[in-house]
Design a protein around this motif. Sequence first.
Motif, PDB file in Angstrom:
ATOM      1  N   GLY A   1       0.927  -1.338  -0.168  1.00  0.00           N
ATOM      2  CA  GLY A   1       0.128  -0.153   0.124  1.00  0.00           C
ATOM      3  C   GLY A   1       0.722   1.324   0.015  1.00  0.00           C
ATOM      4  N   ILE A   2       2.189   1.165  -0.259  1.00  0.00           N
ATOM      5  CA  ILE A   2       3.040   2.381  -0.123  1.00  0.00           C
ATOM      6  C   ILE A   2       3.668   2.398  -1.578  1.00  0.00           C
ATOM      7  CG2 ILE A   2       4.980   3.328   1.236  1.00  0.00           C
ATOM      8  CD1 ILE A   2       4.178   2.035   3.577  1.00  0.00           C
ATOM      9  N   THR A   3       3.865   3.776  -2.136  1.00  0.00           N
ATOM     10  CA  THR A   3       4.694   3.670  -3.181  1.00  0.00           C
ATOM     11  C   THR A   3       6.359   3.919  -3.052  1.00  0.00           C
ATOM     12  OG1 THR A   3       2.887   4.678  -4.479  1.00  0.00           O
ATOM     13  CG2 THR A   3       4.850   5.111  -5.337  1.00  0.00           C
ATOM     14  N   TRP A   4       6.920   3.235  -3.530  1.00  0.00           N
ATOM     15  CA  TRP A   4       8.429   3.279  -3.331  1.00  0.00           C
ATOM     16  C   TRP A   4       8.976   3.602  -4.508  1.00  0.00           C
ATOM     17  CZ3 TRP A   4       9.934   2.383   1.682  1.00  0.00           C
ATOM     18  CH2 TRP A   4       8.857   1.615   2.606  1.00  0.00           C
ATOM     19  N   TYR A   5      10.322   4.653  -4.355  1.00  0.00           N
ATOM     20  CA  TYR A   5      10.934   5.155  -5.473  1.00  0.00           C
ATOM     21  C   TYR A   5      12.272   4.541  -5.332  1.00  0.00           C
ATOM     22  CZ  TYR A   5       7.264   8.154  -5.658  1.00  0.00           C
ATOM     23  OH  TYR A   5       5.835   8.885  -5.559  1.00  0.00           O
ATOM     24  N   GLU A   6      12.931   4.289  -6.521  1.00  0.00           N
ATOM     25  CA  GLU A   6      14.344   3.705  -6.405  1.00  0.00           C
ATOM     26  C   GLU A   6      15.027   4.266  -7.839  1.00  0.00           C
ATOM     27  OE1 GLU A   6      14.421  -0.574  -6.601  1.00  0.00           O
ATOM     28  OE2 GLU A   6      12.964  -0.283  -8.276  1.00  0.00           O
ATOM     29  N   MET A   7      16.410   4.471  -7.685  1.00  0.00           N
ATOM     30  CA  MET A   7      17.104   4.763  -8.876  1.00  0.00           C
ATOM     31  C   MET A   7      17.561   3.402  -9.738  1.00  0.00           C
ATOM     32  SD  MET A   7      18.191   7.613  -9.853  1.00  0.00           S
ATOM     33  CE  MET A   7      19.270   8.255 -10.930  1.00  0.00           C
ATOM     34  N   ARG A   8      17.457   2.536  -9.476  1.00  0.00           N
ATOM     35  CA  ARG A   8      17.886   1.001 -10.189  1.00  0.00           C
ATOM     36  C   ARG A   8      16.932   1.000 -11.322  1.00  0.00           C
ATOM     37  NH1 ARG A   8      18.211  -5.121  -8.682  1.00  0.00           N
ATOM     38  NH2 ARG A   8      19.834  -5.507  -9.792  1.00  0.00           N
ATOM     39  N   ARG A   9      17.422   1.069 -12.508  1.00  0.00           N
ATOM     40  CA  ARG A   9      16.658   0.773 -13.871  1.00  0.00           C
ATOM     41  C   ARG A   9      16.843  -0.586 -14.524  1.00  0.00           C
ATOM     42  NH1 ARG A   9      12.656   3.715 -13.938  1.00  0.00           N
ATOM     43  NH2 ARG A   9      12.342   3.526 -16.168  1.00  0.00           N
ATOM     44  N   ILE A  10      17.569  -1.492 -14.134  1.00  0.00           N
ATOM     45  CA  ILE A  10      17.750  -2.585 -14.561  1.00  0.00           C
ATOM     46  C   ILE A  10      16.645  -3.373 -14.369  1.00  0.00           C
ATOM     47  CG2 ILE A  10      19.095  -4.823 -14.675  1.00  0.00           C
ATOM     48  CD1 ILE A  10      21.488  -2.975 -13.690  1.00  0.00           C
ATOM     49  N   PRO A  11      15.919  -4.085 -15.169  1.00  0.00           N
ATOM     50  CA  PRO A  11      14.793  -4.915 -14.884  1.00  0.00           C
ATOM     51  C   PRO A  11      15.158  -6.009 -13.569  1.00  0.00           C
ATOM     52  CG  PRO A  11      15.207  -5.031 -17.170  1.00  0.00           C
ATOM     53  CD  PRO A  11      16.210  -4.215 -16.674  1.00  0.00           C
ATOM     54  N   HIS A  12      14.397  -5.941 -12.557  1.00  0.00           N
ATOM     55  CA  HIS A  12      14.348  -6.912 -11.360  1.00  0.00           C
ATOM     56  C   HIS A  12      13.209  -7.012 -10.756  1.00  0.00           C
ATOM     57  CE1 HIS A  12      14.759  -2.638  -9.761  1.00  0.00           C
ATOM     58  NE2 HIS A  12      14.500  -3.326  -8.678  1.00  0.00           N
TER      59      HIS A  12
ATOM     60  N   ASP B   1      17.866 -10.083  -9.007  1.00  0.00           N
ATOM     61  CA  ASP B   1      17.984  -9.981 -10.570  1.00  0.00           C
ATOM     62  C   ASP B   1      17.690 -11.178 -11.063  1.00  0.00           C
ATOM     63  OD1 ASP B   1      19.512  -7.553 -10.393  1.00  0.00           O
ATOM     64  OD2 ASP B   1      21.350  -8.550  -9.875  1.00  0.00           O
ATOM     65  N   VAL B   2      16.782 -10.974 -12.116  1.00  0.00           N
ATOM     66  CA  VAL B   2      16.168 -12.156 -12.769  1.00  0.00           C
ATOM     67  C   VAL B   2      16.089 -11.658 -13.948  1.00  0.00           C
ATOM     68  CG1 VAL B   2      14.905 -13.340 -10.955  1.00  0.00           C
ATOM     69  CG2 VAL B   2      13.681 -11.407 -12.210  1.00  0.00           C
ATOM     70  N   ASN B   3      15.884 -12.696 -15.045  1.00  0.00           N
ATOM     71  CA  ASN B   3      16.113 -12.427 -16.644  1.00  0.00           C
ATOM     72  C   ASN B   3      14.357 -11.808 -16.764  1.00  0.00           C
ATOM     73  OD1 ASN B   3      15.828 -12.126 -19.281  1.00  0.00           O
ATOM     74  ND2 ASN B   3      17.028 -13.919 -19.580  1.00  0.00           N
ATOM     75  N   LEU B   4      14.159 -10.713 -17.110  1.00  0.00           N
ATOM     76  CA  LEU B   4      12.728 -10.410 -17.476  1.00  0.00           C
ATOM     77  C   LEU B   4      12.563 -10.181 -18.751  1.00  0.00           C
ATOM     78  CD1 LEU B   4      12.090  -8.143 -13.964  1.00  0.00           C
ATOM     79  CD2 LEU B   4      11.534 -10.279 -14.646  1.00  0.00           C
ATOM     80  N   GLU B   5      13.525 -10.065 -19.694  1.00  0.00           N
ATOM     81  CA  GLU B   5      13.550  -9.909 -21.073  1.00  0.00           C
ATOM     82  C   GLU B   5      12.235 -10.789 -21.635  1.00  0.00           C
ATOM     83  OE1 GLU B   5      15.229  -7.998 -23.262  1.00  0.00           O
ATOM     84  OE2 GLU B   5      15.831  -7.147 -21.223  1.00  0.00           O
ATOM     85  N   SER B   6      11.994 -12.007 -21.456  1.00  0.00           N
ATOM     86  CA  SER B   6      11.120 -12.839 -21.992  1.00  0.00           C
ATOM     87  C   SER B   6       9.478 -12.246 -21.952  1.00  0.00           C
ATOM     88  CB  SER B   6      11.171 -14.348 -21.475  1.00  0.00           C
ATOM     89  OG  SER B   6      10.741 -14.425 -20.167  1.00  0.00           O
TER      90      SER B   6
END
Length: 134
Positions: free
Chosen positions: A74-85, A100-105
């Motif tokens: 219920g809370i919006t969180w912010y982060e700088m990391r832009r690599i899919p995870h 870290d996981v492969n979200l490309e598919s």
Amino acid sequence: METDNVELLRKKGLKVTPQRIAILKLLNRGGHFNGEQIFEELKKTEPSISLSTVYNTLDVLEKSGIINSFEANGITWYEMRRIPHINVFCIDTNEIIDMDVNLESISEQLNEKGIKVINLSLVAYAECSSLKEH
């Protein structure tokens, strides 16, 4: 690092403001912050900053693709990391852990259907008290 933030804002066509630099500097430390936490942290060095300025700035930074946000518990969180995870929200410790996981598919499958993925955000809710290391 401040020079990098200035360059990043300019590259995105955004005006360089003290509020934007301060928020980016905080998020560049790593981790996850909600708007209230960011506001409280910035007030220490910018006592005149308002909560609405913080949220407006976060909105601009997110829409420009500089920062990422996600909702957990219920809370919006912010982060700088832009690599899919995946953001793992630990329901027993209230921690948020990046995995870290492969979200490309997922993106590829959506793109094949004509859906252009701009941002992919996944949140897993888990019990983490027995987690040894992260």
